[in-house]
Design a protein around this motif. Structure first.
Motif: not given
Length: 112
Positions: A10-16
């Motif tokens: 989720k953190a990676g998706s939010a960063a993207d």
């Protein structure tokens, strides 16, 4: 491990999606479940960099480096959060770890 990987994803998706506060929040959850991993701290540091909270970015990236000192991306990101000699030292370390990186070459060219 699953309990850490879900918020990490989720953190990676939010960063993207440039949702920096969501990314940092989820990465902090992941860090609690994956205390050995540098990845949550990298995401926290990158979120802090994106919102220009340089002291927080430096702290998070140093924490990530303590877990994975051979990751050139972490040193490269730290060079963006640091100033002066510390920035040059971090960039030199990134370059030593990945001497063919175009990102490092471009950063060196911009800094003169």
């Amino acid at each position: 491990m699953l309990l850490g990987n879900v918020p990490l994803t989720k953190a990676g998706s939010a960063a993207d999606a440039a949702r920096w506060s969501d990314s940092a929040r989820e990465a902090r959850k992941a860090a609690r479940w994956l205390p050995w991993s540098a990845e949550p701290w990298r995401l926290i540091g990158e979120a802090d960099l994106a919102v220009r909270d340089l002291p927080a970015a430096r702290a998070a990236l140093r924490e990530a480096i303590s877990r994975d000192p051979s990751n050139w991306h972490l040193w490269f990101d730290l060079s963006a959060a640091e100033h002066g000699r510390e920035a040059a030292r971090a960039l030199a370390t990134a370059s030593k770890l990945n001497p063919l990186s175009p990102e490092i070459a471009q950063t060196r060219a911009l800094k003169g």
